[in-house]
Design an enzyme around this catalytic site. Structure first.
Site, PDB file in Angstrom:
ATOM      1  N   THR A 132       0.830  -1.206   0.000  1.00  0.00           N
ATOM      2  CA  THR A 132       0.000   0.000   0.000  1.00  0.00           C
ATOM      3  C   THR A 132       0.864   1.255   0.000  1.00  0.00           C
ATOM      4  OG1 THR A 132      -1.787  -1.131   1.174  1.00  0.00           O
ATOM      5  CG2 THR A 132      -1.792   1.262   1.256  1.00  0.00           C
ATOM      6  N   HIS A 168       2.061   1.817  -3.500  1.00  0.00           N
ATOM      7  CA  HIS A 168       1.011   2.409  -4.336  1.00  0.00           C
ATOM      8  C   HIS A 168       0.924   3.912  -4.095  1.00  0.00           C
ATOM      9  CE1 HIS A 168      -0.654  -1.186  -6.138  1.00  0.00           C
ATOM     10  NE2 HIS A 168      -0.877  -1.747  -4.964  1.00  0.00           N
TER      11      HIS A 168
END
Length: 354
Positions: free
Chosen positions: A48, A51
């Site tokens: 995450t 990202h």
């Protein structure tokens, strides 16, 4: 309250663009009644985080800078609000990253991880890439005092691997793991620790495939090889394919190859986050062969943490191999570079030596 007049270092996503990260300073504030002050010992880079740092379409839609980065960590309780009674200063803790509301239909069904009003750590501006974090007590889990922070810091992502393996129900059969990044490696280690008979690992990276073998994979397939799909289709031919597959890649080609390799009646668990929409041949591979396709979004809040703690004695040797790189916080650029290279296992920041 601990006094830090000059503030403490914390890594921030400051601008809505690829990169846009800087080391800033933040002052400690007074604790709310339900909050805990944690001195961070280690924090790990998650998919995450990558990202967000890469600022793909999902991150741009989900986040609004500036905000603090980092959510996988372990640390020591320093102080607590006056309504916090289930932990005390000196306790070793890690964080569950899903904060449910406790009153919606999903929470009532013991599905707090998919709460209809879910809040997540990475959007609470708590920030684990820092020397300190102020965290809602509901998110913290007290860990065994003798558990080294190197392993304690892995509890949150390890829980995803443990849960995916449990729900695959492939223990007496064949399990395919697509993608040997940190979650894939942790899933392989959990599968081996729980007695899965045969584990197949696929990845583009030779180095990650070697890591997969070192933590329990029995068969390695280079997904860039010309015969990769052919080799996948030859897995367990007497039963028509593997019993289950866990995809951690979030890649369309990886998901499609996993789906095609599963026997009729088998299960595909999706634990990777695609960058956008993907297309699959549902008629051929899901409907006609009755494949169950399920998402894995974090841990079951009530059971997964204990399952993971129970498995730790069998997992420690594998966890040592999975943590491949350690950096001080100020070397965050080098840490992010190696984490995105495809050549690392888990990358951790060593922040305080507790």
């Amino acid at each position: 309250m601990l006094s830090l007049p000059m503030g403490y270092p914390i890594l921030m996503k400051e601008r809505p663009m690829p990169g846009g990260v800087a080391l800033a300073r933040r002052q400690l504030r007074a604790l709310a009644t339900n909050e805990v002050l944690v001195r961070i010992s280690r924090a790990a880079i998650c998919g995450t985080d990558l990202h967000i740092i890469g600022w793909n379409a999902w991150a741009a839609k989900s986040y609004k800078p500036p905000f603090a980065l980092g959510h996988e960590f372990s640390g020591i309780v320093i102080d607590r609000g006056n309504e916090v009674h289930d932990m005390k200063p000196g306790d070793k803790v890690a964080a569950e990253t899903h904060l449910p509301c406790g009153h919606c239909s999903q929470c009532a069904a013991d599905r707090g991880h998919t709460c209809l009003n879910l809040r997540v750590f990475s959007r609470l501006d708590c920030g684990a890439f820092a020397e300190y974090a102020i965290v809602p007590s509901e998110l913290l889990r007290v860990l065994p005092a003798d558990l080294h922070h190197k392993y304690a810091c892995l509890m949150e992502p390890l829980g995803i691997g443990v849960r995916a393996v449990r729900e695959s129900q492939a223990r007496s059969g064949q399990l395919l793991v697509v993608g040997c990044g940190p979650i894939g490696l942790l899933a392989i280690a959990a599968a081996k620790a729980t007695g899965t008979t045969h584990i197949i690992a696929t990845d583009l990276s030779h180095q990650r495939l070697q890591l997969a073998q070192s933590v329990g994979a029995d068969t390695l397939i280079d997904s860039s090889a010309d015969d990769a799909n052919e080799r996948l289709m030859r897995l367990n031919p007497s039963d028509g394919g593997v019993d289950a597959a866990i995809d951690t890649s979030g890649n369309q080609a990886g998901i499609a190859s996993a789906l095609a390799a599963i026997r009729p009646g088998g299960t595909l668990l999706l634990a990777g986050l695609p960058n956008g929409n993907i297309g699959l041949d549902l008629s051929r591979h899901v409907i006609l062969r009755e494949i169950a396709v399920r998402g894995i979004y974090g841990r079951h809040l009530r059971t997964t943490w204990q399952d993971t703690i129970d498995l730790l004695p069998a997992l420690i040797p594998a966890l040592d191999r999975i943590v491949t790189h350690e950096f001080p916080l100020h070397e965050y650029e080098a840490a992010f570079d190696i984490a995105t290279s495809g050549q690392a296992g888990k990358v951790q920041f060593v922040i305080n030596h507790d």
